[in-house]
Design a protein around this motif. Structure first.
Motif, PDB file in Angstrom:
ATOM      1  N   TYR A   1     -24.080 -30.844  18.454  1.00 60.58           N
ATOM      2  CA  TYR A   1     -22.628 -31.014  18.574  1.00 60.58           C
ATOM      3  C   TYR A   1     -21.925 -31.263  17.245  1.00 60.58           C
ATOM      4  CZ  TYR A   1     -18.151 -32.711  20.328  1.00 60.58           C
ATOM      5  OH  TYR A   1     -16.822 -32.865  20.568  1.00 60.58           O
ATOM      6  N   VAL A   2     -22.498 -32.128  16.398  1.00 60.08           N
ATOM      7  CA  VAL A   2     -21.798 -32.571  15.186  1.00 60.08           C
ATOM      8  C   VAL A   2     -21.463 -31.417  14.230  1.00 60.08           C
ATOM      9  CG1 VAL A   2     -21.912 -34.082  13.164  1.00 60.08           C
ATOM     10  CG2 VAL A   2     -22.752 -34.888  15.356  1.00 60.08           C
ATOM     11  N   PRO A   3     -22.382 -30.460  13.961  1.00 62.55           N
ATOM     12  CA  PRO A   3     -21.995 -29.355  13.067  1.00 62.55           C
ATOM     13  C   PRO A   3     -20.813 -28.535  13.601  1.00 62.55           C
ATOM     14  CG  PRO A   3     -24.381 -29.440  13.317  1.00 62.55           C
ATOM     15  CD  PRO A   3     -23.809 -30.373  14.330  1.00 62.55           C
ATOM     16  N   ILE A   4     -20.800 -28.304  14.921  1.00 63.79           N
ATOM     17  CA  ILE A   4     -19.672 -27.581  15.525  1.00 63.79           C
ATOM     18  C   ILE A   4     -18.397 -28.401  15.396  1.00 63.79           C
ATOM     19  CG2 ILE A   4     -18.775 -26.557  17.656  1.00 63.79           C
ATOM     20  CD1 ILE A   4     -21.133 -25.061  16.527  1.00 63.79           C
TER      21      ILE A   4
ATOM     22  N   GLN B   1     -12.870 -29.344  12.968  1.00 67.10           N
ATOM     23  CA  GLN B   1     -11.839 -30.209  12.426  1.00 67.10           C
ATOM     24  C   GLN B   1     -10.811 -29.458  11.585  1.00 67.10           C
ATOM     25  OE1 GLN B   1     -11.758 -33.519  13.524  1.00 67.10           O
ATOM     26  NE2 GLN B   1     -13.301 -32.466  14.738  1.00 67.10           N
ATOM     27  N   GLU B   2     -11.174 -28.281  11.082  1.00 65.66           N
ATOM     28  CA  GLU B   2     -10.245 -27.520  10.243  1.00 65.66           C
ATOM     29  C   GLU B   2     -10.014 -26.119  10.792  1.00 65.66           C
ATOM     30  OE1 GLU B   2     -10.885 -27.940   5.996  1.00 65.66           O
ATOM     31  OE2 GLU B   2     -12.319 -29.537   6.385  1.00 65.66           O
ATOM     32  N   VAL B   3     -10.306 -25.948  12.079  1.00 64.01           N
ATOM     33  CA  VAL B   3     -10.090 -24.643  12.711  1.00 64.01           C
ATOM     34  C   VAL B   3      -8.991 -24.769  13.757  1.00 64.01           C
ATOM     35  CG1 VAL B   3     -11.117 -22.844  14.150  1.00 64.01           C
ATOM     36  CG2 VAL B   3     -12.438 -23.867  12.305  1.00 64.01           C
ATOM     37  N   PRO B   4      -7.864 -24.058  13.611  1.00 60.35           N
ATOM     38  CA  PRO B   4      -6.777 -24.130  14.597  1.00 60.35           C
ATOM     39  C   PRO B   4      -7.247 -23.741  15.993  1.00 60.35           C
ATOM     40  CG  PRO B   4      -6.054 -23.001  12.608  1.00 60.35           C
ATOM     41  CD  PRO B   4      -7.536 -23.182  12.485  1.00 60.35           C
ATOM     42  N   GLY B   5      -6.795 -24.491  16.980  1.00 61.46           N
ATOM     43  CA  GLY B   5      -7.116 -24.174  18.367  1.00 61.46           C
ATOM     44  C   GLY B   5      -8.400 -24.767  18.878  1.00 61.46           C
TER      45      GLY B   5
ATOM     46  N   VAL C   1     -27.086 -26.122   6.317  1.00 59.02           N
ATOM     47  CA  VAL C   1     -26.010 -26.820   7.029  1.00 59.02           C
ATOM     48  C   VAL C   1     -24.667 -26.557   6.349  1.00 59.02           C
ATOM     49  CG1 VAL C   1     -25.108 -29.051   7.762  1.00 59.02           C
ATOM     50  CG2 VAL C   1     -27.557 -28.609   7.863  1.00 59.02           C
ATOM     51  N   PHE C   2     -24.627 -26.675   5.023  1.00 57.23           N
ATOM     52  CA  PHE C   2     -23.390 -26.398   4.296  1.00 57.23           C
ATOM     53  C   PHE C   2     -22.938 -24.961   4.519  1.00 57.23           C
ATOM     54  CE2 PHE C   2     -23.825 -30.286   1.719  1.00 57.23           C
ATOM     55  CZ  PHE C   2     -22.494 -30.638   1.578  1.00 57.23           C
ATOM     56  N   ALA C   3     -23.873 -24.024   4.470  1.00 58.17           N
ATOM     57  CA  ALA C   3     -23.535 -22.612   4.663  1.00 58.17           C
ATOM     58  C   ALA C   3     -23.021 -22.367   6.080  1.00 58.17           C
ATOM     59  CB  ALA C   3     -24.766 -21.748   4.393  1.00 58.17           C
ATOM     60  N   PHE C   4     -23.677 -22.972   7.075  1.00 61.11           N
ATOM     61  CA  PHE C   4     -23.272 -22.806   8.475  1.00 61.11           C
ATOM     62  C   PHE C   4     -21.849 -23.290   8.693  1.00 61.11           C
ATOM     63  CE2 PHE C   4     -22.890 -24.561  12.783  1.00 61.11           C
ATOM     64  CZ  PHE C   4     -23.243 -23.457  13.552  1.00 61.11           C
ATOM     65  N   ILE C   5     -21.546 -24.484   8.204  1.00 59.74           N
ATOM     66  CA  ILE C   5     -20.211 -25.050   8.408  1.00 59.74           C
ATOM     67  C   ILE C   5     -19.164 -24.253   7.635  1.00 59.74           C
ATOM     68  CG2 ILE C   5     -18.768 -27.103   8.090  1.00 59.74           C
ATOM     69  CD1 ILE C   5     -21.270 -28.808   8.459  1.00 59.74           C
ATOM     70  N   THR C   6     -19.471 -23.881   6.399  1.00 60.90           N
ATOM     71  CA  THR C   6     -18.520 -23.129   5.572  1.00 60.90           C
ATOM     72  C   THR C   6     -18.207 -21.768   6.179  1.00 60.90           C
ATOM     73  OG1 THR C   6     -19.362 -24.238   3.590  1.00 60.90           O
ATOM     74  CG2 THR C   6     -18.066 -22.241   3.268  1.00 60.90           C
ATOM     75  N   VAL C   7     -19.244 -21.059   6.610  1.00 64.87           N
ATOM     76  CA  VAL C   7     -19.037 -19.750   7.239  1.00 64.87           C
ATOM     77  C   VAL C   7     -18.288 -19.907   8.558  1.00 64.87           C
ATOM     78  CG1 VAL C   7     -20.190 -17.764   8.291  1.00 64.87           C
ATOM     79  CG2 VAL C   7     -21.061 -18.708   6.153  1.00 64.87           C
ATOM     80  N   GLY C   8     -18.627 -20.942   9.325  1.00 65.27           N
ATOM     81  CA  GLY C   8     -17.929 -21.196  10.584  1.00 65.27           C
ATOM     82  C   GLY C   8     -16.443 -21.425  10.377  1.00 65.27           C
ATOM     83  N   LYS C   9     -16.090 -22.166   9.336  1.00 66.76           N
ATOM     84  CA  LYS C   9     -14.680 -22.415   9.026  1.00 66.76           C
ATOM     85  C   LYS C   9     -13.974 -21.140   8.607  1.00 66.76           C
ATOM     86  CE  LYS C   9     -13.665 -25.662   6.241  1.00 66.76           C
ATOM     87  NZ  LYS C   9     -13.719 -26.532   5.056  1.00 66.76           N
TER      88      LYS C   9
ATOM     89  N   PHE D   1     -16.818 -18.471  13.864  1.00 64.55           N
ATOM     90  CA  PHE D   1     -17.562 -17.217  14.031  1.00 64.55           C
ATOM     91  C   PHE D   1     -16.812 -16.222  14.923  1.00 64.55           C
ATOM     92  CE2 PHE D   1     -20.463 -20.807  13.488  1.00 64.55           C
ATOM     93  CZ  PHE D   1     -21.062 -20.457  12.280  1.00 64.55           C
ATOM     94  N   GLY D   2     -15.475 -16.256  14.814  1.00 60.64           N
ATOM     95  CA  GLY D   2     -14.628 -15.312  15.540  1.00 60.64           C
ATOM     96  C   GLY D   2     -14.224 -15.761  16.924  1.00 60.64           C
ATOM     97  N   ILE D   3     -14.810 -16.848  17.401  1.00 61.92           N
ATOM     98  CA  ILE D   3     -14.548 -17.282  18.780  1.00 61.92           C
ATOM     99  C   ILE D   3     -13.094 -17.713  18.959  1.00 61.92           C
ATOM    100  CG2 ILE D   3     -15.123 -19.017  20.521  1.00 61.92           C
ATOM    101  CD1 ILE D   3     -17.963 -19.034  19.403  1.00 61.92           C
ATOM    102  N   MET D   4     -12.548 -18.456  17.975  1.00 64.98           N
ATOM    103  CA  MET D   4     -11.206 -19.002  18.132  1.00 64.98           C
ATOM    104  C   MET D   4     -10.122 -17.932  18.007  1.00 64.98           C
ATOM    105  SD  MET D   4     -12.286 -21.880  18.830  1.00 64.98           S
ATOM    106  CE  MET D   4     -10.677 -22.420  19.334  1.00 64.98           C
ATOM    107  N   LYS D   5     -10.455 -16.756  17.495  1.00 68.38           N
ATOM    108  CA  LYS D   5      -9.482 -15.669  17.393  1.00 68.38           C
ATOM    109  C   LYS D   5      -9.565 -14.692  18.561  1.00 68.38           C
ATOM    110  CE  LYS D   5      -8.841 -15.397  12.368  1.00 68.38           C
ATOM    111  NZ  LYS D   5      -8.935 -14.501  11.198  1.00 68.38           N
ATOM    112  N   LYS D   6     -10.549 -14.889  19.407  1.00 67.52           N
ATOM    113  CA  LYS D   6     -10.787 -13.934  20.488  1.00 67.52           C
ATOM    114  C   LYS D   6      -9.730 -14.083  21.590  1.00 67.52           C
ATOM    115  CE  LYS D   6     -14.306 -12.366  23.761  1.00 67.52           C
ATOM    116  NZ  LYS D   6     -15.660 -12.606  24.310  1.00 67.52           N
TER     117      LYS D   6
END
Length: 459
Positions: free
Chosen positions: A207-210, A215-219, A368-376, A381-386
């Motif tokens: 849960y925590v990485p997501i 925290q910085e992703v709209p929606g 972990v840094f790469a995962f969070i940075t790419v997610g932001k 990972f495109g989910i919030m724009k779908k």
């Protein structure tokens, strides 16, 4: 003894285990009988006598209410008995005086694991199943049962799965976790610690990485990105159960009866079962590779240590990423890893092995840094724009909230749905455009002002 039994050493091993652990079986059966069928009977009595206006019944009513309060505690303790069952069945793995005897039996590693795993599963699950059958029969007879999560809204039933079914799957994965720890650890103390840490660390790391990305992703809403959490741990299954009740009720309120079953039990159950099976298969594979001389070590397999330490690094880095204390997170992660290595090896290790371990530590931090940075950068990972296609949408609920109050309206007409989908795309494009340079700052300025879109699938 007939010829069939002689030719089946696995069944003989199961019988021996069940005979040796019959007291534990009976103890679990009594606990579940108290908390399930007896609970229903007491509930029926309570429903009848609480309508009687007589002070003499007050003490009796209080006793029944106290029983209701204790019943969930008994169930919780019975679930935790999975630790006792697994450690009792596999206790020879943690005792030098017994491991040689167990490994010298005319059983292959696969047969021995299969027999012991099934024995523990019977002891742990069958008392629950027996009491559950009696509970269902009792509930049918008396017409009262406190164990159901079915909810009604405005006289209409809301889709729901009884709590006891969730509890069944929670117990299965918890037992799988316990067996995995028993196989991977070399002594009883480390096994208990491993079971506790595993059951806490897995949901945190799911849960925590997501959360750090969100925290910085709209929606982003924490309740909408919990699929990994729900399917990978018993604690996650509890969250899934709570979410089913919550979401079905909310959808019922917003969309009426046709929106009540939007959140399906099966969408959670199948991946959860697959993860449980995977844990059991990995445990069986490791068991076959385990040697008698591994008994007494902190960890029979370094894999288990690196899983636990890796999850600790993930949790630390993700948390301090949220707080934007990146260097602090890295330093604390490295320090925690070195301390854990020191404890595992009961002292300092060779320079070459230490450097290899540090490569693992630094690699996990980097991932972990790469995962969070790419997610932001990719909007989760495109989910919030779908945005769904109009053909896949049965109804849309749009809510507008301002200064703590809001209004929610449901639209089912084709043209209204089309306009709302276009509007949703405009909102998403604006949130991810240069017009908002700092999303977190804009949220602070807006306060509680927001707009939400909730879709019901066209199934």
């Amino acid at each position: 003894m007939n010829e069939k039994t002689k030719s089946s050493p696995v069944l003989m091993r199961i019988r021996e285990n069940l005979k040796a652990e019959k007291r534990l079986f009976l103890a679990l059966l009594i606990m579940y009988m108290i908390s399930l069928p007896l609970n229903t009977i007491m509930g029926t009595i309570f429903e009848k006598i609480r309508k009687i206006d007589d002070p003499d019944y007050d003490k009796f009513i209080f006793t029944i209410q106290l029983f209701f309060a204790i019943s969930p505690v008994i169930i919780f303790v019975a679930v935790l008995e999975g630790i006792v069952v697994s450690m009792d069945i596999f206790k020879y793995l943690h005792k030098r005086t017994e491991v040689d005897k167990a490994f010298s039996l005319p059983l292959s590693g696969s047969q021995r694991f299969k027999a012991d795993f099934i024995s523990g599963l019977i002891i742990y699950m069958v008392p629950y199943i027996i009491s559950l059958v009696i509970e269902i029969v009792t509930e049918t007879i008396v017409g009262f049962g406190p164990d159901t999560s079915l909810i009604t809204y405005d006289g209409e039933p809301i889709y729901g799965i009884p709590v006891w079914l969730y509890l069944f799957f929670i117990k299965l994965m918890f037992y799988a976790f316990c067996v995995f720890a028993c196989v991977c650890c070399g002594n009883a103390v480390q096994t208990v610690v491993g079971i506790v840490v595993l059951n806490i660390a897995v949901p945190i790391c799911s849960y925590v990485p997501i959360w750090a990305i969100g925290q910085e992703v709209p929606g982003y809403h924490p309740y909408e990105m919990h699929g990994l959490l729900e399917c990978t741990s018993p604690i996650g299954a509890i969250f899934a159960m709570e979410m089913e009740i919550r979401k079905n009720f909310e959808y019922m309120v917003m969309f009426g009866a046709f929106g009540a079953d939007n959140y399906k039990f099966t969408t959670w159950m199948f991946p959860y079962i697959l993860v449980t099976i995977a844990i059991v298969l990995v445990s069986a594979w490791l068991y076959k590779k385990r040697k008698a001389e591994d008994t007494g070590k902190s960890f029979a397999f370094s894999l288990f240590f690196y899983i636990l330490s890796g999850m600790a690094i993930i949790a630390i880095i993700s948390y301090f990423y949220i707080e934007k204390f990146y260097i602090v997170g890295i330093v604390l992660s490295i320090m925690a890893f070195i301390i854990l290595e020191f404890i595992k090896n009961k002292g300092f290790m060779e320079t070459k092995k230490f450097l290899l371990s540090m490569v693992y530590c630094v690699s996990v931090i980097g991932v972990v840094f790469a995962f969070i940075t790419v997610g932001k950068s990719t909007a989760m990972f495109g989910i919030m724009k779908k945005i769904p296609e109009i053909s896949d949408v049965k109804a849309i609920s749009m809510g507008v909230y301002m200064m703590g109050t809001g209004k929610v309206v449901v639209f089912e007409e084709e043209e209204s749905k089309r306009l709302l989908l276009d509007f949703n795309r405009e909102v998403v494009d604006y949130c991810y455009s240069d017009a908002i340079e700092d999303y977190s700052a804009s949220v602070d300025e807006l306060g509680t002002e927001s707009v939400s879109f909730i879709y019901v699938d066209n199934k």
